[in-house]
Design an enzyme around this catalytic site. Structure first.
Site, short mmCIF file in Angstrom:
data_model
loop_
_atom_site.label_atom_id
_atom_site.label_comp_id
_atom_site.label_asym_id
_atom_site.label_seq_id
_atom_site.Cartn_x
_atom_site.Cartn_y
_atom_site.Cartn_z
N ASP A 11 -43.86 -35.57 -52.02
CA ASP A 11 -43.16 -35.70 -53.27
C ASP A 11 -42.60 -36.72 -53.57
O ASP A 11 -42.44 -37.60 -52.92
CB ASP A 11 -42.21 -34.34 -53.07
CG ASP A 11 -41.73 -34.07 -54.35
OD1 ASP A 11 -42.58 -33.68 -55.37
OD2 ASP A 11 -40.40 -34.24 -54.59
N SER A 12 -42.57 -36.85 -55.00
CA SER A 12 -41.85 -37.90 -55.65
C SER A 12 -40.39 -38.25 -55.03
O SER A 12 -40.06 -39.32 -54.86
CB SER A 12 -41.87 -37.87 -56.95
OG SER A 12 -40.92 -36.63 -57.10
N CYS A 74 -46.08 -31.80 -55.17
CA CYS A 74 -45.64 -32.23 -56.30
C CYS A 74 -46.49 -31.98 -57.43
O CYS A 74 -47.75 -32.36 -57.42
CB CYS A 74 -45.34 -33.85 -56.21
SG CYS A 74 -44.81 -34.64 -57.53
N GLU A 159 -31.80 -33.73 -59.06
CA GLU A 159 -31.43 -34.83 -58.28
C GLU A 159 -30.14 -35.25 -58.33
O GLU A 159 -29.57 -36.05 -57.41
CB GLU A 159 -32.38 -35.96 -58.69
CG GLU A 159 -33.90 -35.63 -58.64
CD GLU A 159 -34.58 -36.39 -57.43
OE1 GLU A 159 -34.05 -37.52 -56.95
OE2 GLU A 159 -35.46 -35.77 -56.92
N CYS A 193 -42.68 -27.00 -60.79
CA CYS A 193 -42.09 -28.27 -60.37
C CYS A 193 -41.19 -27.89 -59.29
O CYS A 193 -40.60 -26.90 -59.12
CB CYS A 193 -41.26 -29.03 -61.55
SG CYS A 193 -40.42 -30.39 -60.81
N HIS A 195 -39.04 -29.34 -57.71
CA HIS A 195 -37.39 -29.49 -57.78
C HIS A 195 -36.88 -28.05 -58.61
O HIS A 195 -35.55 -27.90 -58.23
CB HIS A 195 -37.10 -30.54 -58.76
CG HIS A 195 -37.14 -31.80 -58.37
ND1 HIS A 195 -38.33 -32.37 -57.66
CD2 HIS A 195 -36.22 -32.84 -57.95
CE1 HIS A 195 -38.27 -33.56 -57.44
NE2 HIS A 195 -36.68 -33.88 -57.22
N1 DGL Z 1 -41.16 -32.44 -58.14
C1 DGL Z 1 -42.20 -32.89 -58.74
C2 DGL Z 1 -43.15 -31.66 -59.51
O1 DGL Z 1 -43.25 -30.73 -58.68
C3 DGL Z 1 -41.65 -33.63 -59.84
C4 DGL Z 1 -40.37 -34.47 -60.07
C5 DGL Z 1 -40.63 -35.82 -60.63
O2 DGL Z 1 -40.35 -36.19 -61.86
O3 DGL Z 1 -40.79 -36.70 -60.03
O4 DGL Z 1 -43.62 -32.02 -60.45
#
Ligand code: DGL
Length: 279
Positions: A11-12, A74, A159, A193, A195
């Site tokens: 993931d990022s 991600c 975050e 996403c 997150h």
């Molecule tokens: N968690 C990532 C996703 O599923 C994105 C988070 C980011 O913007 O880096 O899209």
């Protein structure tokens, strides 16, 4: 013969940990190697080219660690980098290895949750701009209407551990209002996403009655279990000692302090350097 290695989860930043948690609960026997590219996160507002290059470098890093199967946990990386990596890079750099994403497995099942045939996608700017969800969902459910809403503030809120604050409330309410204005009869909302599951509690406060909220962890875990059954040649390259390793491209101290919120338990990470050129 190729040696077996851990299943890679990328993931990022921290979001992929919400997916890893569900994968481990479904398939605990495997070894797992997680990488968060925290030094370069968030990816959500970055260009296609940048996300592609960062993701490819990370995939190459996993291959260097002996992984044969990489899950891009991600959505942004899956939307902007996966197809090019699968079609252009893999045949050249590692024909026997595989990289999978989170969008297709979600698109495959989303239609089974909706009665009104109207689904809403909440995602980063990048994922929405790519149109990956409408395109993929149309392949499996051509009669479903897909409404999208970019929620660019949600990842920074999560975050920064502000997901339970009044600030989070403002943005959650606003984005939900927007998506229901676009599609009044939406009965399934996807947290597209990795997150966003941390905002679930807040989202549920503003969710109209009867709307189902879906997150991807379990869907991706289920799909991986199925993939392993259908691909014994790949499955055999995934080692099974039940170990978990965590790497971050940024500070390990920060990672360890934040990761537990996403993963549900304390982790101890190591630092990874992934910026090596791949071409
Ligand atoms: N968690 C990532 C996703 O599923 C994105 C988070 C980011 O913007 O880096 O899209």
């Amino acid at each position: 013969m190729q040696k077996a290695g851990p299943i890679a989860v990328f993931d990022s930043g921290y979001g992929g940990l919400t997916v890893l948690k569900e994968i481990i609960s479904k398939l605990p026997q495997y070894d797992y190697l997680y990488l968060g590219d925290n030094a370069r996160a968030p990816y959500g507002n970055r260009s296609f080219d940048t996300v592609y290059h960062y993701t490819l470098q990370s995939v190459q890093w996993f291959f260097d660690q002996g992984c044969s199967l990489v899950i891009l946990a991600c959505n942004t990386a899956s939307a902007k980098a996966l197809r090019t990596i699968q079609q252009n890079d893999l045949p050249r750099i590692a024909p026997g290895k595989r990289v999978l994403g989170v969008i297709r497995p979600t698109a495959e099942v989303i239609g089974t949750y909706s009665e009104t045939k109207n689904v809403g996608i909440l995602a980063t700017n990048g994922t929405v701009a790519s149109d990956s969800y409408p395109i993929e969902i149309a392949k499996f459910y051509p009669d479903i209407n897909v409404y999208q809403e970019a929620c660019p503030m949600w990842v920074p809120l999560v975050e920064n551990n502000e997901h339970l604050s009044n600030g989070a409330e403002y943005f959650v309410k606003k984005n939900l209002q927007n998506i229901f204005e676009k599609g009044e009869t939406i009965d399934v909302l996807l947290l597209a996403c990795t997150h966003y599951p941390l905002l679930k509690e807040k989202i549920e406060e503003y969710l109209p009655v009867g709307v189902k909220l879906l997150s991807q962890g379990e869907i991706v875990a289920e799909s991986l279990a199925d993939y392993q059954q259908r691909h014994p040649e790949l499955e055999i390259l995934c080692s099974k000692s039940g170990t978990r390793q965590f790497f971050t491209t940024d500070s390990t101290e920060d990672f360890d302090n934040h990761a537990a919120i996403f993963f549900g338990e304390q982790v101890e990470s190591k630092h990874a350097v992934v910026e090596t050129p791949t071409n």
